[in-house]
Scaffold this motif. Structure first.
Motif, mmCIF file in Angstrom:
data_model
loop_
_atom_site.group_PDB
_atom_site.id
_atom_site.type_symbol
_atom_site.label_atom_id
_atom_site.label_comp_id
_atom_site.label_asym_id
_atom_site.label_seq_id
_atom_site.Cartn_x
_atom_site.Cartn_y
_atom_site.Cartn_z
ATOM 1 N N GLN A 28 23.534 14.365 39.315
ATOM 2 C CA GLN A 28 23.094 15.546 39.875
ATOM 3 C C GLN A 28 24.030 16.209 40.934
ATOM 4 O OE1 GLN A 28 20.414 17.348 38.672
ATOM 5 N NE2 GLN A 28 19.887 15.618 37.315
ATOM 6 N N CYS A 29 25.355 15.954 40.589
ATOM 7 C CA CYS A 29 26.585 16.768 41.529
ATOM 8 C C CYS A 29 26.393 18.078 41.441
ATOM 9 C CB CYS A 29 27.704 16.020 41.121
ATOM 10 S SG CYS A 29 29.047 16.937 42.185
ATOM 11 N N LYS A 30 26.437 18.806 42.240
ATOM 12 C CA LYS A 30 26.363 20.244 42.454
ATOM 13 C C LYS A 30 27.717 20.885 42.735
ATOM 14 C CE LYS A 30 21.440 20.544 43.303
ATOM 15 N NZ LYS A 30 21.008 20.502 41.903
ATOM 16 N N ALA A 31 29.049 20.092 42.613
ATOM 17 C CA ALA A 31 30.106 20.569 42.892
ATOM 18 C C ALA A 31 30.492 21.422 41.795
ATOM 19 C CB ALA A 31 31.172 19.322 43.101
ATOM 20 N N ARG A 32 30.891 22.583 42.092
ATOM 21 C CA ARG A 32 31.446 23.585 41.128
ATOM 22 C C ARG A 32 32.298 24.699 41.949
ATOM 23 N NH1 ARG A 32 26.060 25.401 38.108
ATOM 24 N NH2 ARG A 32 25.614 23.272 38.122
ATOM 25 N N LEU A 33 32.971 25.350 40.821
ATOM 26 C CA LEU A 33 33.749 26.378 41.404
ATOM 27 C C LEU A 33 33.556 27.763 40.451
ATOM 28 C CD1 LEU A 33 36.560 26.908 43.052
ATOM 29 C CD2 LEU A 33 37.900 26.295 41.263
ATOM 30 N N ASN A 34 33.077 28.629 41.155
ATOM 31 C CA ASN A 34 32.794 29.910 40.505
ATOM 32 C C ASN A 34 34.088 30.819 40.874
ATOM 33 O OD1 ASN A 34 30.120 29.393 39.896
ATOM 34 N ND2 ASN A 34 29.264 29.529 42.166
ATOM 35 N N THR A 35 34.516 31.293 39.581
ATOM 36 C CA THR A 35 35.603 32.331 39.595
ATOM 37 C C THR A 35 35.507 33.846 38.943
ATOM 38 O OG1 THR A 35 36.639 31.452 37.845
ATOM 39 C CG2 THR A 35 37.248 30.352 39.640
ATOM 40 N N SER A 36 36.392 34.587 39.110
ATOM 41 C CA SER A 36 36.197 35.977 38.366
ATOM 42 C C SER A 36 37.622 36.376 38.068
ATOM 43 C CB SER A 36 35.444 37.034 39.267
ATOM 44 O OG SER A 36 35.966 37.244 40.424
ATOM 45 N N ILE A 37 37.886 36.900 37.102
ATOM 46 C CA ILE A 37 39.240 37.617 36.648
ATOM 47 C C ILE A 37 39.152 39.027 36.729
ATOM 48 C CG2 ILE A 37 40.886 37.632 34.816
ATOM 49 C CD1 ILE A 37 39.545 35.076 33.644
ATOM 50 N N ARG A 38 39.896 39.541 37.797
ATOM 51 C CA ARG A 38 39.721 41.038 37.876
ATOM 52 C C ARG A 38 40.562 41.681 36.846
ATOM 53 N NH1 ARG A 38 42.135 41.457 44.016
ATOM 54 N NH2 ARG A 38 44.169 41.614 42.713
ATOM 55 N N LEU A 39 40.338 42.934 36.736
ATOM 56 C CA LEU A 39 40.850 43.767 35.549
ATOM 57 C C LEU A 39 42.246 43.686 35.496
ATOM 58 C CD1 LEU A 39 38.418 46.753 35.962
ATOM 59 C CD2 LEU A 39 38.468 44.858 34.400
ATOM 60 N N ASP A 40 43.083 43.666 36.776
ATOM 61 C CA ASP A 40 44.307 43.325 36.795
ATOM 62 C C ASP A 40 45.041 42.039 36.201
ATOM 63 O OD1 ASP A 40 43.814 42.037 38.989
ATOM 64 O OD2 ASP A 40 44.799 43.248 40.248
ATOM 65 N N GLY A 41 43.921 40.908 36.113
ATOM 66 C CA GLY A 41 44.436 39.811 35.637
ATOM 67 C C GLY A 41 44.287 38.670 36.809
ATOM 68 N N ILE A 42 44.374 39.235 38.112
ATOM 69 C CA ILE A 42 44.328 38.093 38.937
ATOM 70 C C ILE A 42 43.006 37.439 39.238
ATOM 71 C CG2 ILE A 42 44.344 38.093 41.538
ATOM 72 C CD1 ILE A 42 47.072 38.593 40.456
ATOM 73 N N VAL A 43 43.017 35.945 39.407
ATOM 74 C CA VAL A 43 41.728 35.252 39.348
ATOM 75 C C VAL A 43 41.426 34.699 40.665
ATOM 76 C CG1 VAL A 43 40.754 33.082 38.652
ATOM 77 C CG2 VAL A 43 42.514 34.177 37.265
ATOM 78 N N THR A 44 40.022 35.138 41.001
ATOM 79 C CA THR A 44 39.800 34.920 42.549
ATOM 80 C C THR A 44 38.593 33.845 42.277
ATOM 81 O OG1 THR A 44 38.357 36.669 42.243
ATOM 82 C CG2 THR A 44 40.394 37.350 43.532
ATOM 83 N N ILE A 45 38.476 33.177 43.508
ATOM 84 C CA ILE A 45 37.542 32.179 43.747
ATOM 85 C C ILE A 45 36.432 32.891 44.554
ATOM 86 C CG2 ILE A 45 36.922 29.864 44.697
ATOM 87 C CD1 ILE A 45 39.616 29.201 44.157
#
Length: 82
Positions: A65-82
């Motif tokens: 039941q490990c809850k370790a996760r990384l939520n990310t988004s890719i902006r419209l200019d292609g940069i990935v942010t956490i």
């Protein structure tokens, strides 16, 4: 921030390997604003649901039941942010 999705995944997998766990892509979606979102998580972290038809012999599982996760988004200019 990372310059691409592949760079982020490479970094996180290398980090996870050094700690001692595997990583899998948990989900991905496109938001109303055009951004793309995805989640990386511990590969054995989700709850296991048996699909065995014979309930007396369920398939073995090592899920936690490990809850370790990384939520990310890719902006419209292609940069990935956490």
């Amino acid at each position: 921030m990372f310059s691409s999705k592949e760079k982020l995944i490479e970094y996180y997998k290398s980090y996870a390997w050094s700690i001692g766990f595997g990583v899998s892509k948990l989900s991905s979606k496109t938001g109303d604003d055009g951004k793309k979102y995805f989640t990386l998580a511990y590969s054995r972290g989700t709850k296991y649901v048996s699909k065995s038809k014979n309930m007396l012999k369920p398939n073995p599982s090592i899920k936690t039941q490990c809850k370790a996760r990384l939520n990310t988004s890719i902006r419209l200019d292609g940069i990935v942010t956490i």
